[in-house]
Scaffold this active site. Structure first.
Site, short mmCIF file in Angstrom:
data_model
loop_
_atom_site.label_atom_id
_atom_site.label_comp_id
_atom_site.label_asym_id
_atom_site.label_seq_id
_atom_site.Cartn_x
_atom_site.Cartn_y
_atom_site.Cartn_z
N HIS A 139 0.86 -1.19 0.00
CA HIS A 139 0.00 0.00 0.00
C HIS A 139 0.89 1.23 0.00
O HIS A 139 1.91 1.26 0.69
CB HIS A 139 -0.90 -0.02 1.24
N GLU A 169 2.84 0.79 -22.68
CA GLU A 169 2.93 -0.53 -22.06
C GLU A 169 1.94 -0.79 -20.93
O GLU A 169 1.89 -1.89 -20.39
CB GLU A 169 4.37 -0.79 -21.62
N HIS A 210 -6.93 8.48 -1.24
CA HIS A 210 -6.03 7.98 -0.20
C HIS A 210 -4.74 7.40 -0.81
O HIS A 210 -3.65 7.81 -0.43
CB HIS A 210 -6.76 6.93 0.66
P1 13P Z 1 0.35 2.49 9.29
O1 13P Z 1 1.39 3.43 9.85
O2 13P Z 1 -0.54 1.93 10.37
O3 13P Z 1 0.98 1.43 8.42
O4 13P Z 1 -0.62 3.34 8.38
C1 13P Z 1 -0.13 4.05 7.27
C2 13P Z 1 -1.15 4.22 6.20
O5 13P Z 1 -0.78 4.47 5.06
C3 13P Z 1 -2.58 4.08 6.52
O6 13P Z 1 -3.36 3.91 5.38
ZN ZN Z 2 -2.43 4.85 3.61
#
Ligand code: 13P
Ligand code: ZN
Length: 271
Positions: A139, A169, A210
């Site tokens: 993430h 690509e 986000h």
């Molecule tokens: P953490 O520090 O708990 O990994 O959270 C970071 C984050 O990107 C939340 O979406």
């Molecule tokens: Zn995050």
């Protein structure tokens, strides 16, 4: 027992978090990574009978009982992982009850795994059902991908189509497209469940306003997926306010997908 700081999987976590920080994708504690490890490999470095402490996860991960993951810590900064992996990372095993994590190494200051563990482990479960070789969930908050969220419709067909148009690509790298979730409260089981549902059909899921999730067999593959989306989003952000003179046509995307032999989301093209 070998020194865990020499383990390939620790080094991969260090170099990947450093790269993500360097690229400006992961400010402060932004972003998190979970990487499923091979038990035999971990046993070369750690006594698997030595559980340092147990931490409840707050959700059921029965399908992952006994599986071992190296996971970034909550509140920890990607920029610090390189110099202090043992405090900023942890190795956990899902206990026999499916709802507890057994800490085998790391989080030395008493910390714990990322607040996004639900999205990570639920995504691992979803991806493993489709691809037993999946190992990594990542993430991040890549700048241009996030900027694009504010000016582009959050519709997965339209969002994917725009990204595919931005680099030749793209359709080859992520022919399965990008799933999109609306803004949701992060760190919850609900966003975890919604992400995992999308992961049944996509390896990339945008969290509206986000960031993004990626999943793959290796750290490189997963990083490369997010990197390619971010590059396309950058081209979009550099050009969105100017007249479009040229574009990659849908018929050309079909040519690409067919030439490189990838199974693509035909319904995301306007043929
Ligand atoms: P953490 O520090 O708990 O990994 O959270 C970071 C984050 O990107 C939340 O979406
Ligand atoms: Zn995050």
């Amino acid at each position: 027992m070998k020194d865990i700081l020499t383990a390939k999987f620790v080094k991969e976590m260090q170099s990947t978090t450093a790269n993500m920080y360097r690229l400006g994708w992961d400010e402060r504690n932004g972003g998190n990574i979970s990487y499923m490890l091979d038990e035999k490999e971990v046993a070369e470095y750690l006594d698997l009978n030595n559980v340092i402490r147990t931490i409840p996860t707050g959700f059921d991960a029965t399908e992952l009982i006994g599986k071992i993951f190296i996971v970034t810590g909550t509140g920890k900064y990607f920029k610090n992982v390189m110099d202090d992996p043992e405090n900023n990372l942890g190795i956990i095993r899902i206990a026999a009850d499916g709802t507890t994590a057994e800490l085998l190494w790391g989080y030395t200051d008493g910390g714990k795994f990322t607040s996004e563990l639900p999205a990570h482990l639920m995504s691992h479960m979803a991806r493993l059902r489709v691809d037993p070789e999946n190992r990594v969930v990542m993430h991040s908050h890549p700048t241009n991908t996030l900027a694009m969220n504010y000016i582009h419709e959050l519709d997965e067909k339209k969002f994917t189509h725009t990204l595919w148009e931005m680099c030749t690509e793209c359709i080859v790298v992520f022919p399965d497209g990008v799933g999109v979730l609306p803004w949701m409260l992060c760190g919850t089981n609900e966003i975890g469940e919604a992400t995992a549902k999308k992961m049944e059909e996509f390896r990339l899921v945008v969290w509206g306003m986000h960031g993004i999730y990626g999943a793959g067999k290796t750290m490189d593959e997963t990083f490369g997926l997010i990197e390619t989306v971010e590059k396309a989003a950058q081209i979009y952000m550099l050009t969105a306010h100017m007249p479009r003179v040229n574009t990659i046509k849908d018929s050309e995307m079909v040519e690409l997908a067919e030439f490189f032999g990838v199974k693509y989301r035909k319904d995301f093209l306007n043929l």
